[in-house]
Scaffold this motif. Sequence first.
Motif, short mmCIF file in Angstrom:
data_model
loop_
_atom_site.label_atom_id
_atom_site.label_comp_id
_atom_site.label_asym_id
_atom_site.label_seq_id
_atom_site.Cartn_x
_atom_site.Cartn_y
_atom_site.Cartn_z
N GLU A 18 0.93 -1.18 0.05
CA GLU A 18 0.48 -0.22 0.08
C GLU A 18 0.92 1.02 0.00
N GLU A 19 0.99 2.46 -1.46
CA GLU A 19 1.44 3.22 -0.99
C GLU A 19 1.09 4.36 -0.05
N PRO A 20 2.25 4.68 0.42
CA PRO A 20 2.40 5.26 1.51
C PRO A 20 1.63 7.05 1.64
N GLU A 21 0.25 6.97 2.50
CA GLU A 21 -0.55 8.14 1.96
C GLU A 21 0.01 9.65 1.40
N LYS A 22 0.00 10.25 0.55
CA LYS A 22 0.02 11.85 0.41
C LYS A 22 -0.52 12.64 0.95
N SER A 23 0.10 13.85 1.21
CA SER A 23 -0.85 14.90 2.06
C SER A 23 -1.30 16.01 0.51
N PRO A 24 -1.95 16.18 0.77
CA PRO A 24 -2.69 16.91 -0.27
C PRO A 24 -1.84 18.06 -1.43
N PHE A 25 -1.15 18.50 -0.36
CA PHE A 25 0.48 18.87 -0.80
C PHE A 25 0.73 18.26 -2.15
N ASP A 26 1.66 17.27 -1.57
CA ASP A 26 2.31 16.13 -2.27
C ASP A 26 1.88 16.19 -3.70
N ARG A 27 -0.09 15.12 -3.77
CA ARG A 27 -0.04 15.27 -4.72
C ARG A 27 -0.31 16.77 -5.39
N LEU A 28 -1.02 17.31 -5.21
CA LEU A 28 -1.24 18.90 -5.95
C LEU A 28 0.38 19.37 -6.18
N PHE A 29 1.85 18.80 -5.94
CA PHE A 29 3.23 19.61 -6.30
C PHE A 29 3.52 18.33 -7.08
N GLU A 30 3.07 17.62 -6.91
CA GLU A 30 3.77 16.53 -8.75
C GLU A 30 2.85 16.89 -9.84
N VAL A 31 1.73 17.60 -9.75
CA VAL A 31 0.49 17.98 -11.00
C VAL A 31 1.85 19.58 -11.45
N PHE A 32 1.70 19.68 -9.99
CA PHE A 32 2.76 21.75 -10.36
C PHE A 32 3.86 21.22 -11.40
N LYS A 33 4.42 20.22 -10.29
CA LYS A 33 5.98 20.28 -11.49
C LYS A 33 5.51 20.27 -12.84
N GLU A 34 5.05 18.96 -12.53
CA GLU A 34 4.71 18.63 -14.71
C GLU A 34 4.29 19.84 -15.37
N LEU A 35 3.39 20.25 -14.63
CA LEU A 35 3.06 21.56 -15.64
C LEU A 35 3.70 22.69 -15.74
N ILE A 36 4.47 22.62 -14.91
CA ILE A 36 5.79 23.68 -14.55
C ILE A 36 6.56 23.36 -15.98
N THR A 37 6.60 22.50 -16.22
CA THR A 37 7.50 22.70 -16.77
C THR A 37 6.94 21.48 -18.19
N HIS A 38 5.88 21.86 -18.73
CA HIS A 38 5.28 21.87 -20.55
C HIS A 38 5.28 23.65 -20.08
N THR A 39 4.63 24.26 -19.53
CA THR A 39 4.30 25.77 -19.29
C THR A 39 5.66 26.53 -19.49
N SER A 40 6.80 26.03 -19.60
CA SER A 40 8.29 26.20 -19.63
C SER A 40 8.68 27.02 -18.71
N GLY A 41 7.99 26.64 -17.48
CA GLY A 41 8.49 27.87 -16.05
C GLY A 41 7.49 28.54 -15.87
N ASP A 42 6.23 29.14 -16.71
CA ASP A 42 4.82 29.91 -16.81
C ASP A 42 4.20 29.67 -15.30
N LEU A 43 4.44 30.09 -14.61
CA LEU A 43 4.24 30.07 -13.31
C LEU A 43 2.55 30.46 -13.73
N ASP A 44 1.58 31.41 -14.26
CA ASP A 44 0.73 31.79 -14.01
C ASP A 44 -0.30 30.54 -15.36
N GLU A 45 0.22 30.65 -16.25
CA GLU A 45 -0.62 29.25 -17.17
C GLU A 45 -0.48 28.21 -16.26
N ALA A 46 0.96 27.89 -15.27
CA ALA A 46 0.23 26.41 -14.95
C ALA A 46 -0.55 26.33 -13.79
N LEU A 47 -0.71 27.47 -13.37
CA LEU A 47 -1.59 27.51 -12.24
C LEU A 47 -3.32 27.05 -13.00
#
Length: 376
Positions: A18-47
């Motif tokens: 059973e995978e250790p339970e992730k906090s709400p922040f950690d779950r969102l942060f995984e998605v956020f890092k992926e989006l930041i890469t796709h948007t070439s570091g554009d924070l507003d677009e990633a959000l």
Amino acid sequence: MKKKDYRQGSGFVFNKFEEPEKSPFDRLFEVFKELITHTSGDLDEALDWLKQLDDEYKLTTEDYTLDDFVEDLKKKGYIKEETEDEGGGMAITAKTERAIRKQALDQIFGKLKKSASGSHRTNHVGRGDEHTGDFRNFQFGDSPDKISVTESLRNAQINHGIGNFNMTEEDLVVEETHYKSRMSTVLMIDLSHSMILYGEDRITPAKKVAMALAELITTRYPKDSLDIIVFGDDAWPVSIADLPYLKVGPYHTNTVAGLKLAMDILRRKRSTNRQIFMITDGKPSCLRERDGSYYKNSMGLDPYILGKCYTMARQARKLHIPITTFMIAQDPYLMQFVREFTYANQGKAFYTGLKGLGEMIFEDYETNRKKRIRGN
């Protein structure tokens, strides 16, 4: 009710992972890092993208909203307020850049096990620093700390006996060792417009590979060097910190400029092992002439431009710099160019899509590190 014990006698008990339970922040942060890469570091677009994903897939709850996530990003040092001179607004920090590189390493080279830094072996034995278990007679110039005391004492006892024990130079043996080599790598990334054409994002996977390779080298092989250059109409070096922000431009493909810059960088390296990795999806279509003007031709393969490419490949061969081309295209005429280019350099070529690109680059990097390239 007493819990039933399925164990019989002594032995192992296997439970479902059973995978250790992730906090709400950690779950969102995984998605956020992926989006930041796709948007070439554009924070507003990633959000903005994160908000759309939240609306569709309900990533947040009433107890932890997107506003809470953004606030946590600030508190943890992943985003910061920019000054007016920097453009104002919010931007990602160096801490986020490191997190993106680590994520890329985990995604692409996730099955690797960390080893001691600089632990690359060559196939050449001699006065190196990695033990092999084989022994040879002591020779003038061998370091005293390489002498195997146990084996040398054994030889002395056999040769002279215990009653009149003495030891001579002929009794001494040293253990063979492998050299640990250093590798200097230049990674070339194509930023021409075709890297986002035809409905396929090719630049993001290329950036991920570069970030993973950078993280791998700095953590596992800190004695190695990695330089990254990008090429379009011209070629220029970028730092590891620049990688998340790379964008494709309205560029042609000046392969010659990229190769020239890569060789200039590697000429200054002291490493015996030097190599160039080139990630591209298009044909060379641009040259910069001596007078500063640009010669461009996007129609087919221009013999003049190709001739310059082959010349650079042969120059790299004379410098004992192999070029490995990762061609993200499989057009027959482009594959023929890469074959001829590879033959001129005596390097290697991989005709690949985007899937598996990172694994191939890692395998080739590891393979090349195990070779000691000697001048003729």
